[in-house]
Design an enzyme around this catalytic site. Structure first.
Site, PDB file in Angstrom:
ATOM      1  N   CYS A   9      -8.829  -7.359   0.121  1.00 37.48           N
ATOM      2  CA  CYS A   9      -8.485  -6.099   0.783  1.00 37.48           C
ATOM      3  C   CYS A   9      -9.712  -5.646   1.569  1.00 37.48           C
ATOM      4  O   CYS A   9     -10.581  -6.469   1.907  1.00 37.48           O
ATOM      5  CB  CYS A   9      -7.998  -5.059  -0.225  1.00 37.48           C
ATOM      6  SG  CYS A   9      -9.203  -4.606  -1.497  1.00 37.48           S
ATOM      7  N   ASN A  12     -12.445  -3.989  -1.737  1.00 36.75           N
ATOM      8  CA  ASN A  12     -12.491  -4.696  -3.028  1.00 36.75           C
ATOM      9  C   ASN A  12     -12.751  -3.742  -4.196  1.00 36.75           C
ATOM     10  O   ASN A  12     -13.369  -4.104  -5.190  1.00 36.75           O
ATOM     11  CB  ASN A  12     -13.518  -5.840  -3.016  1.00 36.75           C
ATOM     12  CG  ASN A  12     -13.419  -6.808  -4.198  1.00 36.75           C
ATOM     13  OD1 ASN A  12     -14.414  -7.372  -4.633  1.00 36.75           O
ATOM     14  ND2 ASN A  12     -12.241  -7.005  -4.743  1.00 36.75           N
ATOM     15  N   CYS A  14      -9.960  -1.109  -4.707  1.00 33.93           N
ATOM     16  CA  CYS A  14      -8.642  -0.541  -5.045  1.00 33.93           C
ATOM     17  C   CYS A  14      -7.569  -1.620  -5.219  1.00 33.93           C
ATOM     18  O   CYS A  14      -7.123  -1.877  -6.329  1.00 33.93           O
ATOM     19  CB  CYS A  14      -8.191   0.458  -3.983  1.00 33.93           C
ATOM     20  SG  CYS A  14      -9.225   1.937  -3.894  1.00 33.93           S
ATOM     21  N   ARG A  15      -7.146  -2.255  -4.110  1.00 31.07           N
ATOM     22  CA  ARG A  15      -5.977  -3.138  -4.166  1.00 31.07           C
ATOM     23  C   ARG A  15      -6.291  -4.522  -4.731  1.00 31.07           C
ATOM     24  O   ARG A  15      -5.610  -4.992  -5.661  1.00 31.07           O
ATOM     25  CB  ARG A  15      -5.369  -3.303  -2.759  1.00 31.07           C
ATOM     26  CG  ARG A  15      -4.741  -2.033  -2.260  1.00 31.07           C
ATOM     27  CD  ARG A  15      -4.467  -2.114  -0.766  1.00 31.07           C
ATOM     28  NE  ARG A  15      -5.704  -2.058   0.010  1.00 31.07           N
ATOM     29  CZ  ARG A  15      -5.778  -2.164   1.330  1.00 31.07           C
ATOM     30  NH1 ARG A  15      -4.672  -2.352   2.027  1.00 31.07           N
ATOM     31  NH2 ARG A  15      -6.942  -2.087   1.944  1.00 31.07           N
ATOM     32  N   SER A  16      -7.293  -5.209  -4.180  1.00 32.17           N
ATOM     33  CA  SER A  16      -7.506  -6.600  -4.614  1.00 32.17           C
ATOM     34  C   SER A  16      -7.987  -6.719  -6.058  1.00 32.17           C
ATOM     35  O   SER A  16      -7.651  -7.711  -6.717  1.00 32.17           O
ATOM     36  CB  SER A  16      -8.391  -7.380  -3.637  1.00 32.17           C
ATOM     37  OG  SER A  16      -9.649  -6.796  -3.480  1.00 32.17           O
ATOM     38  N   ASP A 121      -3.142   0.848   1.746  1.00 30.91           N
ATOM     39  CA  ASP A 121      -4.433   1.305   1.228  1.00 30.91           C
ATOM     40  C   ASP A 121      -4.247   2.657   0.523  1.00 30.91           C
ATOM     41  O   ASP A 121      -3.860   3.627   1.158  1.00 30.91           O
ATOM     42  CB  ASP A 121      -5.380   1.440   2.426  1.00 30.91           C
ATOM     43  CG  ASP A 121      -6.793   1.805   2.018  1.00 30.91           C
ATOM     44  OD1 ASP A 121      -7.003   2.145   0.834  1.00 30.91           O
ATOM     45  OD2 ASP A 121      -7.673   1.742   2.891  1.00 30.91           O
TER      46      ASP A 121
HETATM   47  P1  4NP Z   1      -9.243  -1.196  -0.910  1.00 29.58           P
HETATM   48  O1  4NP Z   1      -9.356   0.376  -0.598  1.00 29.58           O
HETATM   49  O2  4NP Z   1      -9.382  -1.902   0.432  1.00 29.58           O
HETATM   50  O3  4NP Z   1      -7.876  -1.343  -1.472  1.00 29.58           O
HETATM   51  O4  4NP Z   1     -10.352  -1.505  -1.866  1.00 29.58           O
HETATM   52  C1  4NP Z   1     -10.442   0.928   0.091  1.00 29.58           C
HETATM   53  C2  4NP Z   1     -11.582   1.237  -0.587  1.00 29.58           C
HETATM   54  C3  4NP Z   1     -12.661   1.820   0.072  1.00 29.58           C
HETATM   55  C4  4NP Z   1     -12.562   2.076   1.423  1.00 29.58           C
HETATM   56  C5  4NP Z   1     -11.403   1.748   2.116  1.00 29.58           C
HETATM   57  C6  4NP Z   1     -10.346   1.175   1.438  1.00 29.58           C
HETATM   58  N1  4NP Z   1     -13.627   2.684   2.106  1.00 29.58           N
HETATM   59  O5  4NP Z   1     -13.483   2.992   3.290  1.00 29.58           O
HETATM   60  O6  4NP Z   1     -14.710   2.874   1.505  1.00 29.58           O
END
Ligand code: 4NP
Length: 149
Positions: A9, A12, A14-16, A121
């Site tokens: 994602c 790294n 939240c989703r992955s 996201d």
């Molecule tokens: P992820 O979510 O891609 O599912 O881990 C996010 C986590 C942090 C950020 C964006 C998306 N960020 O902008 O810091």
């Protein structure tokens, strides 16, 4: 040779990490742990070394999966050599991965192959977003496992 799968994602956190945890749990339940190498990474580096977002840890725990020991990392060049399959959570990350991979033979595809196709996201949203991620990741993991065994 074991199957090697990298879930990707943006951050790294939240989703992955949820996908890594859910897919590993499914593989273990199926008695197939020895046949898989499983990891996750982000296309961005902002959270390198961080544990998963507390909301991701909580939603996974609610479903009986402990992801608290995971640490975020950015996708590396070697990933395109070392992983047979790289699964992107959405089209933005898919594009970044394809650009970074160049002509390497890794299979890079969207994680979900049924609508909504992308795992949204949840970072800036409320807790419902994390339950939604969990449900999408669970069905996507079941589909992917069936497709490779
Ligand atoms: P992820 O979510 O891609 O599912 O881990 C996010 C986590 C942090 C950020 C964006 C998306 N960020 O902008 O810091």
């Amino acid at each position: 040779m074991p199957h090697s799968v990298l879930f990707v994602c943006l951050g790294n956190i939240c989703r992955s990490p949820i996908a890594e945890g859910v897919f590993r749990a499914l593989v273990e339940e199926a008695g197939l742990a020895k046949r898989f190498t499983i990891d996750s990474a982000g296309t961005g580096a902002w959270h390198e070394g961080d544990p998963p977002d507390p909301r991701s840890i909580e939603i996974a725990a609610k479903h009986g999966i402990d992801i608290s020991a995971q640490r975020a990392r950015q996708v590396r060049h070697e990933d395109f050599q070392n992983f047979e399959t790289i699964l992107a959570m959405d089209n933005e990350n898919l594009s970044v991965l394809r650009r970074k991979a160049g002509t390497k033979p890794t299979r890079i595809q969207l994680f979900l192959n049924t609508p909504p196709m992308s795992v949204p996201d949840p970072y800036y949203g409320g807790p419902d977003g994390f339950e939604n991620v969990y449900q999408l990741v669970r069905s996507g993991s079941e589909d992917f496992l069936k497709s490779v065994i």
